[in-house]
Write a protein that holds these residues in place. Structure first.
Motif, PDB file in Angstrom:
ATOM      1  N   LYS A  38       0.935  -1.123  -0.232  1.00 47.46           N
ATOM      2  CA  LYS A  38      -0.105  -0.138   0.036  1.00 47.46           C
ATOM      3  C   LYS A  38       0.953   1.234  -0.099  1.00 47.46           C
ATOM      4  O   LYS A  38       1.939   1.237   0.242  1.00 47.46           O
ATOM      5  N   TYR A  42       4.980   1.658   0.716  1.00 50.06           N
ATOM      6  CA  TYR A  42       5.544   2.468   1.791  1.00 50.06           C
ATOM      7  C   TYR A  42       6.449   3.519   1.097  1.00 50.06           C
ATOM      8  O   TYR A  42       7.703   3.755   1.494  1.00 50.06           O
ATOM      9  N   THR A 207       4.606  -7.015  10.531  1.00 50.83           N
ATOM     10  CA  THR A 207       5.733  -7.644  10.998  1.00 50.83           C
ATOM     11  C   THR A 207       6.408  -7.570  12.034  1.00 50.83           C
ATOM     12  O   THR A 207       6.897  -8.686  12.588  1.00 50.83           O
ATOM     13  N   ARG A 223       0.952 -11.084   7.287  1.00 54.56           N
ATOM     14  CA  ARG A 223       1.138  -9.870   6.311  1.00 54.56           C
ATOM     15  C   ARG A 223       2.155  -8.793   6.848  1.00 54.56           C
ATOM     16  O   ARG A 223       2.157  -8.365   7.937  1.00 54.56           O
ATOM     17  N   GLY A 225       4.551  -5.440   5.964  1.00 50.99           N
ATOM     18  CA  GLY A 225       4.939  -4.317   5.238  1.00 50.99           C
ATOM     19  C   GLY A 225       6.363  -3.763   5.578  1.00 50.99           C
ATOM     20  O   GLY A 225       7.533  -3.897   5.069  1.00 50.99           O
ATOM     21  N   ILE A 226       6.225  -3.099   6.668  1.00 47.36           N
ATOM     22  CA  ILE A 226       7.530  -2.143   7.285  1.00 47.36           C
ATOM     23  C   ILE A 226       8.663  -3.210   7.174  1.00 47.36           C
ATOM     24  O   ILE A 226       9.974  -2.548   6.569  1.00 47.36           O
ATOM     25  N   TYR A 353       7.505   4.888   9.046  1.00 48.29           N
ATOM     26  CA  TYR A 353       6.403   4.678   8.329  1.00 48.29           C
ATOM     27  C   TYR A 353       6.012   5.916   7.622  1.00 48.29           C
ATOM     28  O   TYR A 353       5.730   5.909   6.464  1.00 48.29           O
TER      29      TYR A 353
HETATM   30  C1  LIG Z   1      -0.370  -2.009   6.997  1.00 51.67           C
HETATM   31  C2  LIG Z   1      -0.656  -2.968   7.400  1.00 51.67           C
HETATM   32  C3  LIG Z   1      -0.258  -4.380   7.664  1.00 51.67           C
HETATM   33  C4  LIG Z   1       1.573  -4.176   7.529  1.00 51.67           C
HETATM   34  O1  LIG Z   1       2.103  -3.555   8.936  1.00 51.67           O
HETATM   35  P1  LIG Z   1       3.394  -3.583   9.229  1.00 51.67           P
HETATM   36  O2  LIG Z   1       3.530  -3.292  10.435  1.00 51.67           O
HETATM   37  O3  LIG Z   1       3.967  -2.480   7.836  1.00 51.67           O
HETATM   38  O4  LIG Z   1       3.989  -5.007   8.893  1.00 51.67           O
HETATM   39  C5  LIG Z   1      -0.798  -5.622   8.002  1.00 51.67           C
HETATM   40  N1  LIG Z   1      -2.060  -5.589   8.288  1.00 51.67           N
HETATM   41  C6  LIG Z   1      -2.897  -4.366   7.946  1.00 51.67           C
HETATM   42  C7  LIG Z   1      -4.242  -4.584   8.198  1.00 51.67           C
HETATM   43  C8  LIG Z   1      -2.232  -3.288   7.676  1.00 51.67           C
HETATM   44  O5  LIG Z   1      -3.132  -2.137   7.499  1.00 51.67           O
END
Ligand SMILES: *Cc1c(COP(=O)(O)O)cnc(C)c1O
Length: 369
Positions: A38, A42, A207, A223, A225-226, A353
């Motif tokens: 998303k 990042y 994460t 899931r 991201g960071i 972030y």
């Molecule tokens: C953004 C998001 C993530 C990712 O979180 P990180 O801390 O960046 O790993 C996972 N799940 C949902 C629902 C999110 O909105």
């Protein structure tokens, strides 16, 4: 690596592969991996990152809004894509581009079912989100019976997964709260799997969840991201990860400032003694907000730290290079592998972030394969 000749955000795909491998190694091999891309992955480049994650073997991708998923489909991404915050106005587009919605309320469940039915869909995958304590989006445990009844009443949609999101996975002082969230999720997801003919898969860790609760709660998917982008919300994890994005710029001009002179808009900085400043072609329109001005933020020039002085301008900042050997044209590092975005963010009372996702589309992206 080439020396920068302008403001550029380098995206290092080797670092992404390293971080992916690091996070995968925390999980059993069967656990599926969803890469969160998303907000332009990042702040980097969602198409390039999504392609690389697809090549690395990720099982799923997630975006926040439909538009972001459509862009990935148009670029040829074939992985399943979860849309974390779909709005009803985008349901037709979601189906057209085979995106998979997060369904978090009866209102949108019914609306999505109606659209899917009208379009003659069969078993269109949707993902049911439960609120277990974040109080942001999601159904609650009491809704389980009604959700299952609705889902079994038709065959236009099928519940592919059930999931939740942790409120404080990075904060071990909140461990008790997080474990309570996880046990509520256990209970809800068990009920869902018992009631539905088709057993949905489960996911709840981000994460920091993988790092701190990976053994307890990886379920069928996680899931992240960071972490993929090289930050782990704690120093020990940061050491193991490699920042994917490096923001570089150059010195446009050097100024010799005399005692008593001021620097920048509103004369915010007044030199008490003679000093030297460098003007850099990066400003709040590029993502270095006004909060970083007045010595809250800094950059690195020839290995030395140079603080931002005066107000951040829209297109420029001025930094204090007194005592630093440098000249116009020299490369400047704002953040990257040896200049943590987390450290820079701290000076502005924020987190990596926000700094990363704030780098605007005006900044050129340079992909390092
Ligand atoms: C953004 C998001 C993530 C990712 O979180 P990180 O801390 O960046 O790993 C996972 N799940 C949902 C629902 C999110 O909105």
């Amino acid at each position: 690596m080439p020396k920068a000749k302008e403001t550029v955000l380098e995206i290092d795909l080797k670092a992404l592969a390293h971080n992916y491998a690091f996070l995968k190694a925390k999980l059993v091999p069967e656990t599926m991996f969803l890469g969160v891309v998303k907000a332009f992955a990042y702040g980097s480049d969602s198409i390039v990152i999504a392609k690389k994650l697809q090549e690395l073997g990720a099982d799923y991708l997630a975006v926040a809004y439909t538009k972001e998923g459509v862009a990935l489909r148009k670029a040829g991404i074939t992985l399943p894509i979860l849309v974390l915050h779909p709005l009803p106005t985008s349901f037709k587009k979601i189906i057209k581009h085979r995106l998979e919605p997060n369904i978090y309320s009866f209102k949108i469940l019914k609306e999505f079912m109606a659209v899917a039915e009208k379009r003659g869909e069969k078993k269109y995958p949707i993902h049911i989100k439960f609120n277990t304590g974040l109080n942001r989006l999601g159904f609650v445990e009491e809704d389980v019976d009604e959700i299952c009844k609705l889902a079994e009443s038709q065959d236009a949609i099928e519940i592919a997964s059930v999931f939740s999101h942790l409120a404080a996975s990075e904060d071990l002082n909140e461990k008790e709260f997080t474990l309570r969230q996880l046990s509520i999720f256990d209970s809800i997801s068990n009920k869902m799997r018992a009631k539905l003919l088709h057993k949905p898969f489960r996911h709840t860790l981000n994460t920091s969840g993988i790092i701190n609760y990976g053994k307890r709660a990886q379920f069928e998917m996680v899931r992240s991201g960071i972490g993929l982008y090289g930050y782990g919300n704690e120093a020990a994890v940061d050491k193991e990860l490699m920042p994917v994005a490096t923001l570089k710029t150059i010195i446009s001009q050097i100024h010799e400032i005399k005692a008593g002179e001021s620097i920048g808009y509103n004369r915010k900085y007044k030199a008490e003694a003679s000093m030297v400043t460098a003007t850099l072609p990066v400003g709040h329109a590029d993502g270095i907000g006004r909060i970083y001005g007045n010595r809250n933020g800094f950059v690195w020039i020839n290995g030395k730290k140079a603080e931002i002085i005066g107000n951040t301008c829209m297109d420029m900042i001025m930094v204090d290079v007194t005592g630093i050997n440098c000249q116009a044209g020299d490369e400047v590092i704002v953040f990257g592998p040896k200049a943590s975005a987390e450290d820079l963010a701290k000076g502005a009372s924020t987190i990596s972030y926000e700094l990363l996702t704030g780098i605007s589309q005006r900044v050129k992206r340079l992909i390092l394969e």
